[in-house]
Write a protein that holds these residues in place. Structure first.
Motif, PDB file in Angstrom:
ATOM      1  N   GLY A  93      -3.011  -4.538   6.096  1.00 35.69           N
ATOM      2  CA  GLY A  93      -2.000  -4.498   6.971  1.00 35.69           C
ATOM      3  C   GLY A  93      -1.436  -5.528   7.977  1.00 35.69           C
ATOM      4  N   ILE A  94      -2.993  -6.326   8.624  1.00 33.60           N
ATOM      5  CA  ILE A  94      -2.526  -7.529   9.118  1.00 33.60           C
ATOM      6  C   ILE A  94      -2.000  -8.336   8.251  1.00 33.60           C
ATOM      7  N   GLY A  95      -2.359  -8.633   7.075  1.00 29.21           N
ATOM      8  CA  GLY A  95      -1.970  -9.683   6.168  1.00 29.21           C
ATOM      9  C   GLY A  95      -0.309  -9.373   5.905  1.00 29.21           C
ATOM     10  N   ARG A  96       0.357  -8.319   5.879  1.00 30.19           N
ATOM     11  CA  ARG A  96       1.594  -7.828   5.541  1.00 30.19           C
ATOM     12  C   ARG A  96       2.326  -8.269   6.914  1.00 30.19           C
ATOM     13  N   SER A  97       1.788  -8.167   8.046  1.00 29.54           N
ATOM     14  CA  SER A  97       2.592  -8.202   9.333  1.00 29.54           C
ATOM     15  C   SER A  97       2.049  -9.605  10.121  1.00 29.54           C
ATOM     16  N   SER A  98       0.969 -10.153   9.923  1.00 32.61           N
ATOM     17  CA  SER A  98       0.585 -11.218  10.515  1.00 32.61           C
ATOM     18  C   SER A  98       0.271 -11.049  11.902  1.00 32.61           C
ATOM     19  N   ILE A 124      -3.505 -12.736   1.039  1.00 31.26           N
ATOM     20  CA  ILE A 124      -3.135 -10.964   1.184  1.00 31.26           C
ATOM     21  C   ILE A 124      -1.539 -10.884   0.993  1.00 31.26           C
ATOM     22  N   ALA A 125      -0.995 -11.654   1.981  1.00 34.50           N
ATOM     23  CA  ALA A 125       0.490 -11.497   1.993  1.00 34.50           C
ATOM     24  C   ALA A 125       1.308 -12.068   0.943  1.00 34.50           C
ATOM     25  N   PHE A 126       1.070 -13.335   0.845  1.00 33.03           N
ATOM     26  CA  PHE A 126       1.682 -14.359   0.021  1.00 33.03           C
ATOM     27  C   PHE A 126       1.157 -14.778  -1.434  1.00 33.03           C
ATOM     28  N   GLY A 127      -0.170 -14.678  -1.628  1.00 28.73           N
ATOM     29  CA  GLY A 127      -0.806 -14.892  -2.524  1.00 28.73           C
ATOM     30  C   GLY A 127      -0.998 -14.291  -3.935  1.00 28.73           C
ATOM     31  N   VAL A 160      -3.160 -13.497  -7.908  1.00 25.34           N
ATOM     32  CA  VAL A 160      -4.252 -13.735  -8.848  1.00 25.34           C
ATOM     33  C   VAL A 160      -3.653 -13.471 -10.181  1.00 25.34           C
ATOM     34  N   ALA A 161      -3.697 -14.754 -11.124  1.00 26.51           N
ATOM     35  CA  ALA A 161      -3.149 -14.716 -12.495  1.00 26.51           C
ATOM     36  C   ALA A 161      -1.661 -14.333 -12.514  1.00 26.51           C
ATOM     37  N   GLY A 162      -0.978 -14.527 -11.285  1.00 27.07           N
ATOM     38  CA  GLY A 162       0.396 -14.204 -11.325  1.00 27.07           C
ATOM     39  C   GLY A 162       0.614 -12.673 -10.736  1.00 27.07           C
ATOM     40  N   VAL A 163      -0.391 -12.049 -10.307  1.00 24.67           N
ATOM     41  CA  VAL A 163      -0.193 -10.937  -9.796  1.00 24.67           C
ATOM     42  C   VAL A 163      -0.491 -10.856  -8.380  1.00 24.67           C
ATOM     43  N   ASN A 164       0.356 -10.217  -7.698  1.00 20.04           N
ATOM     44  CA  ASN A 164       0.266  -9.990  -6.175  1.00 20.04           C
ATOM     45  C   ASN A 164      -1.123  -9.599  -5.756  1.00 20.04           C
ATOM     46  N   THR A 165      -1.679 -10.372  -4.814  1.00 16.14           N
ATOM     47  CA  THR A 165      -3.002 -10.047  -4.372  1.00 16.14           C
ATOM     48  C   THR A 165      -3.129  -8.635  -3.949  1.00 16.14           C
ATOM     49  N   SER A 166      -2.244  -8.144  -3.050  1.00 16.28           N
ATOM     50  CA  SER A 166      -2.467  -6.699  -2.637  1.00 16.28           C
ATOM     51  C   SER A 166      -2.467  -5.777  -4.009  1.00 16.28           C
ATOM     52  N   ILE A 167      -1.887  -5.988  -4.770  1.00 16.50           N
ATOM     53  CA  ILE A 167      -2.172  -5.301  -6.061  1.00 16.50           C
ATOM     54  C   ILE A 167      -3.275  -5.478  -6.822  1.00 16.50           C
ATOM     55  N   VAL A 168      -3.935  -6.658  -6.935  1.00 14.49           N
ATOM     56  CA  VAL A 168      -5.258  -6.843  -7.363  1.00 14.49           C
ATOM     57  C   VAL A 168      -6.346  -6.123  -6.447  1.00 14.49           C
ATOM     58  N   ILE A 169      -5.925  -6.089  -5.316  1.00 16.27           N
ATOM     59  CA  ILE A 169      -7.160  -5.377  -4.261  1.00 16.27           C
ATOM     60  C   ILE A 169      -6.867  -3.980  -4.546  1.00 16.27           C
ATOM     61  N   MET A 170      -5.912  -3.425  -4.705  1.00 17.88           N
ATOM     62  CA  MET A 170      -5.365  -1.960  -5.190  1.00 17.88           C
ATOM     63  C   MET A 170      -6.396  -1.500  -6.495  1.00 17.88           C
ATOM     64  N   ALA A 171      -6.056  -2.374  -7.577  1.00 12.98           N
ATOM     65  CA  ALA A 171      -6.772  -2.278  -8.879  1.00 12.98           C
ATOM     66  C   ALA A 171      -8.270  -2.255  -8.755  1.00 12.98           C
ATOM     67  N   ALA A 172      -8.653  -3.455  -7.917  1.00 10.44           N
ATOM     68  CA  ALA A 172     -10.070  -3.359  -7.885  1.00 10.44           C
ATOM     69  C   ALA A 172     -10.572  -2.065  -7.118  1.00 10.44           C
TER      70      ALA A 172
END
Length: 362
Positions: free
Chosen positions: A255-260, A181-184, A186-198
């Protein structure tokens, strides 16, 4: 003469095909305008601040900054979408900050116990839905208690419980799920942004393409008429608060993904910001109007404003003042655009019913 008649008859059939097509297109445009015109104020404000910040800071429109702008507000994005369903149904959930903190600690405890990341995510989301639906939803929907009383009581109870459970200490979390979530990407798009779109796509589908979405509007717009139409207000209320709880779980994991780390600190501003986003998007505090699309515009407006003010070097205290003033102005402008000004004029002329149900446009 008889040989000409069939040709005239054929011409009569084929000639009018043009105007009906233009009329149909005109109707589509008219419906689109009616459904979107209440969003014009927030769109205009969003465009205005983008132009101002882009003109005053060359870093604002860079890819890096835009990515930060979106990913740093993933939690607000998800929470605001959940709040949209609650507010359309005619309620408000003030307990989300405490529920997010509780679910963050729950997720951290599960990871500490050796639970696989995917299982921990599923358990946390289900727990959020159960807390939202079985606690807030049932008390409000079944027992008909005030949503303000119930959600404030939940806020107090979960704040105390999460501090007792965590001993007021943050818990470090290391998991492949949170790292992706923090660093991954999907198809070159940040995982957080993919989650937001989904989350946005699912919410739009539920709102516009399901009977449940229509039930939420019906319960919020006129509970008595909804009951007479066979719609269960209790079931709908439990469901929207379950959605809100699941959204809180998603926000906690992001939030955990961003702050660990999972923090027991309750962010009481989070639900208030979500409410502001929903209102900016054209919803009514009384329920029955609003939508996910408008809410996302509200989120983008608040996120862009905060990001631009930070880049401009304005202190956090002044950011709060500026954001509050602009929010009040934006909501007032939104209300006037829906017909509030005409209604005010009608009252001055002694015609209080000059505008009928402006919120129905949402």
């Amino acid at each position: 003469m008889s040989s000409i008649a069939p040709h005239q008859e054929s011409a009569d059939v084929t000639e009018p095909t043009g105007p009906p097509k233009r009329a149909a297109l005109s109707q589509v445009v008219e419906r689109l305008w009616k459904s979107c015109r209440h969003l014009i104020p927030v769109i205009a404000l969003l465009v205005t601040i983008i132009v101002i910040f882009a003109a005053t800071n060359p870093y604002f429109l860079t890819t890096n900054n835009l990515t930060i702008l979106l990913t740093s507000n993933t939690a607000l994005w998800v929470i605001a979408i959940g709040m949209t369903a609650v507010m359309i149904s005619g309620a408000v959930d003030l307990s989300l900050g405490a529920i997010v903190a509780f679910l963050a600690i729950l997720f951290a405890k599960l990871i500490e116990a050796g639970t696989p990341g995917g299982v921990a995510v599923a358990v946390t989301v289900v727990a959020g839905a159960v807390i939202g639906g079985a606690v807030n939803g049932l008390l409000i929907g079944r027992l008909k208690l005030s949503f303000l009383l119930v959600t404030m009581a939940s806020l107090t109870a979960f704040t105390g419980f999460v501090n007792l459970w965590s001993d007021t200490k943050s818990i470090s979390v290391s998991s492949p799920v949170t790292e992706s979530i923090a660093f991954g990407s999907v198809a070159g798009v940040n995982t957080s942004i993919v989650i937001m779109a989904a989350v946005l796509i699912v919410a739009l589908y539920v709102q516009t393409r399901t009977y449940f979405g229509r039930d939420v509007y019906a319960v919020g717009g006129n509970p008595v008429a909804a009951r007479l139409a066979g719609i269960s207000a209790t079931r709908t209320t439990v469901a929207v608060f379950a959605i809100s709880g699941a959204a809180a779980a998603a926000a906690a994991i992001v939030g955990i993904g961003r702050s660990s780390a999972a923090s027991p600190t309750v962010d009481n501003a989070l639900p208030l910001q979500a409410i502001a986003c929903v209102l900016l998007g054209g919803a009514s505090i009384a329920g029955g109007s609003g939508g996910v699309g408008g809410t996302i515009l509200g989120v983008l407006f608040l996120s862009t404003l905060g990001n631009g003010l930070s880049l401009s070097g304005i202190s956090s205290h002044w950011q709060g003042v500026v954001t509050g003033v602009i929010l009040v102005g934006a909501v007032l402008l939104n209300r006037f655009s829906e017909g509030g000004l005409a209604q005010l004029r009608g009252r001055r002329r002694g015609r209080p019913g000059a505008v009928a149900n402006p919120g129905a446009q949402s």
